[in-house]
Design a protein around this motif. Sequence first.
Motif, PDB file in Angstrom:
ATOM      1  N   THR A  19      -9.593   9.185  -3.150  1.00  0.00           N
ATOM      2  CA  THR A  19      -9.873   7.744  -3.155  1.00  0.00           C
ATOM      3  C   THR A  19      -8.859   6.993  -2.289  1.00  0.00           C
ATOM      4  O   THR A  19      -9.216   6.092  -1.512  1.00  0.00           O
ATOM      5  CB  THR A  19      -9.829   7.203  -4.585  1.00  0.00           C
ATOM      6  N   THR A  20      -7.594   7.386  -2.408  1.00  0.00           N
ATOM      7  CA  THR A  20      -6.549   6.739  -1.606  1.00  0.00           C
ATOM      8  C   THR A  20      -6.768   6.980  -0.116  1.00  0.00           C
ATOM      9  O   THR A  20      -6.620   6.074   0.713  1.00  0.00           O
ATOM     10  CB  THR A  20      -5.165   7.266  -2.018  1.00  0.00           C
ATOM     11  N   LYS A  70      -9.511   4.820   1.081  1.00  0.00           N
ATOM     12  CA  LYS A  70      -9.086   3.429   1.184  1.00  0.00           C
ATOM     13  C   LYS A  70      -8.289   3.192   2.470  1.00  0.00           C
ATOM     14  O   LYS A  70      -8.490   2.194   3.173  1.00  0.00           O
ATOM     15  CB  LYS A  70      -8.243   3.047  -0.035  1.00  0.00           C
ATOM     16  N   MET A  89       0.819  -1.209   0.000  1.00  0.00           N
ATOM     17  CA  MET A  89       0.000   0.000   0.000  1.00  0.00           C
ATOM     18  C   MET A  89       0.855   1.263   0.000  1.00  0.00           C
ATOM     19  O   MET A  89       0.485   2.279  -0.585  1.00  0.00           O
ATOM     20  CB  MET A  89      -0.912   0.012   1.232  1.00  0.00           C
ATOM     21  N   ASP A 143      -8.037  10.906  -7.294  1.00  0.00           N
ATOM     22  CA  ASP A 143      -7.229   9.749  -6.906  1.00  0.00           C
ATOM     23  C   ASP A 143      -6.733   9.875  -5.469  1.00  0.00           C
ATOM     24  O   ASP A 143      -6.691   8.898  -4.717  1.00  0.00           O
ATOM     25  CB  ASP A 143      -6.033   9.596  -7.853  1.00  0.00           C
TER      26      ASP A 143
END
Length: 575
Positions: free
Chosen positions: A227-228, A231, A118, A224
């Motif tokens: 979104t990261t 997550k 990750m 992005d």
Amino acid sequence: MNKTVNINLGGMFFHIDEDAYQKLTRYFDAIKRSLSKSSGQEEIIKDIEMRVSELLTEKQKTEKHVVTLREVDEVITVMGQPEDYIIEEDGPNTTNNYNNYSAPTSSRKLYRDKDNGMVGGVLAGLGHYFGIDKVWLRIFLLILVLAWGTGVLAYIILWIVMPEAITTSEKLEMTGEPVTISNIEKKVREEFENVSGKIKNADYDKFGNQVKTGAERLGSGFSDFITTVFKIFAKFLGVILIMGGLTVLVLLFIGVFTLGTSVSMDFPWQSFIEAGNFTDYPIWSFGLLMFLAVGIPFFFMTLLGFKLLAPNMNSIGNIAKYTLLALWLIAVSIAISIGIKQATAFAVNGRTVQKETLNLKPTDTLLIKFKHNDYFAKDVNDRNEFMVTKDSLNNDIIYSNDVHIRIEKSDEKYAYIQIDKEAKGKSLTEAKKRSEAIRYGYKIIGNQLILDNYFITDAKNKFRDQEIEITLYLPEGTLFKTDSSVQDYDWSNDEFFNLHYSSDNYTYKVEGSKVKCLDCPADENEHNDVDESDNESNITINENGVTIESDSVVKTKKNFKELKINKDGIIIKTE
């Protein structure tokens, strides 16, 4: 005497004799021929050269070491012979047919797996090295971060000291696979097909017809990033859910086997819970009910946590879901029903009254004190509102110091004591019967009233807010003293009797409207005489006397006789 040759293999410089050089050259030519139809041939050859270079470096003893034919044969044995297998390019039945050759096993090496990581691939690499799923390592890291704050430092140190697995050989070493020609070719082909698949799945018409502006690219990058962040937050939330859910489930599981089950020992809280149990059901059934009513939601919460950490995890299935849901609904319904019944067990208050006259002479001073029982407490200040214990005969009893005393003015010409035993129940008959079962003692010895600071009742009577209310009725003119123990049990109305806590030697006298302390210091007794009214007052001094008037009433009005002012202050004499 053999001629030596200097070569550069995989970025490393070697001295090698001519026979070994020729065999190594023929070996690489054979590899190139066997891989002539393979995708990513150049990458495979490069990885093979680097791996051969690593094996030869391990055999070097000095910088001037010359690689011999024997050492080249040993490297070829490790890497495998190209002519020993056939590589078919296409079809699901692609096989490697070995002729009595098996590659030696290889131990794992510690690398960072950035492809499956990750952030830096540290945990993914540790997972390969120790054979542990990286999800559990992430949970352990978060525990370190939350508990001691050392997780971040440990991660940064490992990130620095662990090299990244870049080449195919390093990736094979990371997973513990033998670094042979076959495995290198297989690994490169997999990576090549993954990249090819992504390229084939790309919608070139869509991207060809759209030209992104700078603002669009910025928006895409910001999207992005968001979104990261989500997550990472989802992973963190998953760990919290797992930790919380598993903790509650373990505690509930322990509770089921520590609430009166045949396999459990006698735990301290068992008797406490049994004393409040109004049903004939065994205590362990309540533990099982609580396990289902509370445990099932936390079980699903734990599953949600695992789902957030590993989205591809298989579900438990609809049958299991609906079965657990049905059990939960049944358990909650029963729990609500039991809760309602438990509330009704305290619905009605029952009372038993006991009275006794105190034979006091007009000159007697009544002495009041509380005493404790050495069997249940170490001193009179050792108090417990509710305790399940055993008496001297080893019988289970409920012990309590919920005892209070009030001093009131008697309407009769004699003093007497009234003991109210109170308890609750679901009906008046049951509550009264439970109050009658309370055991409380006191003694009247001469002019002394000695009261127990506790009461007991059999454990079978259950805990139903049992208490003792003592009312001591004293006629006007009665003198009495209180022991220091009385202050912890006195519930008297302060407007009638204000107990002074600073001493147990004060003498009190019952007067018409209140009890007066006869020998209290002035600063402790003055609150009985000070008017706390906020009304304004006027003081007038003239030939007619001294007049003190307030907004509501005239407080004092006396004839003025003499007024002196000196160093001692103002002295006013009245008739």
